[in-house]
Design an enzyme around this catalytic site. Structure first.
Site, mmCIF file in Angstrom:
data_model
loop_
_atom_site.group_PDB
_atom_site.id
_atom_site.type_symbol
_atom_site.label_atom_id
_atom_site.label_comp_id
_atom_site.label_asym_id
_atom_site.label_seq_id
_atom_site.Cartn_x
_atom_site.Cartn_y
_atom_site.Cartn_z
ATOM 1 N N LYS A 85 0.947 -1.494 0.071
ATOM 2 C CA LYS A 85 0.218 0.421 0.045
ATOM 3 C C LYS A 85 0.679 1.501 0.470
ATOM 4 O O LYS A 85 2.228 1.547 0.447
ATOM 5 C CB LYS A 85 -0.827 -0.066 0.956
ATOM 6 C CG LYS A 85 -2.604 -0.987 1.184
ATOM 7 C CD LYS A 85 -2.733 -0.362 -0.129
ATOM 8 C CE LYS A 85 -3.816 -2.196 0.815
ATOM 9 N NZ LYS A 85 -3.804 -3.326 -0.277
ATOM 10 N N ASP A 86 0.696 2.559 -0.527
ATOM 11 C CA ASP A 86 1.344 3.320 -0.714
ATOM 12 C C ASP A 86 1.589 4.098 0.817
ATOM 13 O O ASP A 86 0.650 3.627 2.171
ATOM 14 C CB ASP A 86 0.390 4.715 -0.946
ATOM 15 C CG ASP A 86 -0.260 4.496 -2.585
ATOM 16 O OD1 ASP A 86 0.492 5.496 -3.535
ATOM 17 O OD2 ASP A 86 -0.685 3.490 -2.485
ATOM 18 N N ARG A 87 2.554 4.360 0.601
ATOM 19 C CA ARG A 87 3.291 4.915 2.282
ATOM 20 C C ARG A 87 2.568 6.172 2.342
ATOM 21 O O ARG A 87 2.184 6.487 4.012
ATOM 22 C CB ARG A 87 4.714 5.017 1.928
ATOM 23 C CG ARG A 87 5.029 5.442 2.732
ATOM 24 C CD ARG A 87 6.817 6.134 2.453
ATOM 25 N NE ARG A 87 7.129 6.970 3.670
ATOM 26 C CZ ARG A 87 8.686 7.083 3.809
ATOM 27 N NH1 ARG A 87 9.606 6.781 3.713
ATOM 28 N NH2 ARG A 87 9.438 7.768 5.403
#
Length: 339
Positions: A85-87
């Protein structure tokens, strides 16, 4: 005679809909990009693995997995998750920890500034990449400028007809560099010993060829249309190739188009076949589910939609308007694609 293809930069793959000419800022704040994982199943309550529902804010998935391993007193390979998942976002996803014996630690008490454990329960299996239905997104676009009617027209088109199922730019590394590295690896100009890095390069090359097939169909006015000889998925949608060894399942015009792309990128396709990848297929169209939007302010657009595993929110956004992120060292991650 055509020029040899270059892989040092990504080509400007065409869009399905007319450009709105509008622009916006994406991920100005972490809470502007909220992702909720849609699991294939929920934990049963018993088994050798602990499943954790985790909310992270500003951390990447691998870092959280490392921290959970330390907290549980296990090795990193005992921690599993379904997708990256995106940071720079707020994301909710599931992790599993293999803990067959001993006392079960209460990891909901774990204190960390970048993540928290919302719940935990036991289950019979480890989470592995791709073990998810998809992801639900809530995206706030700020500083929106441009023709609102054009934005609305593209929003409605995307909601009703879907978007090209391109692999997102994050798949290809900084400035697309993973494709060139993959080409050099397949051409045996460089030797890559790290299995993880080798997998990243192969994935980038494979995704690049798929995007090239999809782009050619759009350029030829075939967006949203079936070709004679198309290989369809279970939902009745035409698919494109995830290249590898084995027979291409398309025939007729569809096969001719795909073979033409493969011939142009022969060094990549031949290399993937010799690398042991098998032919697979991927839908050419991504269809956002339960898509809605609102304008809380004149220059602010809030979007909500769900996507299946392996498809990209950026593919949806790019068909609506152009976005820029704050100037920072981006370390975005992608949902694990099932290939």
């Amino acid at each position: 005679m055509t020029d040899a293809p270059q892989y040092t930069t990504l080509p400007p793959w065409p869009k399905a809909y007319p450009a709105s000419g509008a622009s916006a800022t994406l991920k100005l704040l972490n809470e502007d990009f909220v992702v909720t994982e849609l699991p294939l199943q929920l934990p049963s309550g018993s088994g050798e693995h602990i499943w954790l529902e985790v909310e992270k804010n500003g951390a990447n998935t691998a870092f959280v997995a490392q921290q959970l391993a330390v907290a549980a007193g296990v090795q990193e390979w005992d921690v599993g998750y379904a997708g990256l998942k995106d940071r720079y976002a707020i994301t909710r996803q599931w992790f599993s920890i293999y803990l067959p014996k001993g006392e079960t630690p209460d990891l909901t008490q774990l204190q960390h500034p970048e993540f928290k454990v919302l719940s935990q329960s036991r289950h019979v299996k480890k989470l592995r990449p791709g073990d998810l239905q998809g992801n639900r997104f809530r995206i706030v676009l700020r500083e929106v400028s441009g023709d609102r009617e054009a934005i609305e027209a593209n929003l409605k088109a995307v909601a009703s007809q879907g978007v090209p199922n391109y692999f997102g730019a994050q798949r290809f590394g900084h400035d697309g560099g993973n494709v060139e590295q993959g080409r050099a690896m397949l051409a045996r100009e460089i030797r890559v010993r790290n299995p993880k890095k080798k997998g990243i390069y192969l994935s980038a090359v494979r995704s690049f060829v798929f995007n090239e097939v999809l782009a050619l169909r759009i350029q030829q006015g075939l967006w949203g249309k079936s070709l004679p000889g198309d290989a369809m998925d279970d939902a009745g949608r035409p698919t494109g190739p995830l290249w590898g060894r084995g027979r291409v399942t398309t025939t007729d015009q569809a096969q001719a188009l795909e073979n033409g792309v493969a011939d142009r990128h022969a060094i990549l396709c031949d290399g993937m076949e010799h690398a042991g990848l098998d032919q697979e297929r991927r839908a050419l169209v991504a269809s956002p589910a339960e898509m809605s939007w609102e304008w809380p302010q004149a220059d602010q657009l809030v979007l909500a939609f769900s996507l299946p595993a392996g498809t990209y929110a950026t593919s949806v956004l790019s068909e609506i308007l152009s976005t820029t992120e704050p100037d920072r060292h981006t370390e975005s991650e992608e949902p694990a694609a099932v290939e």
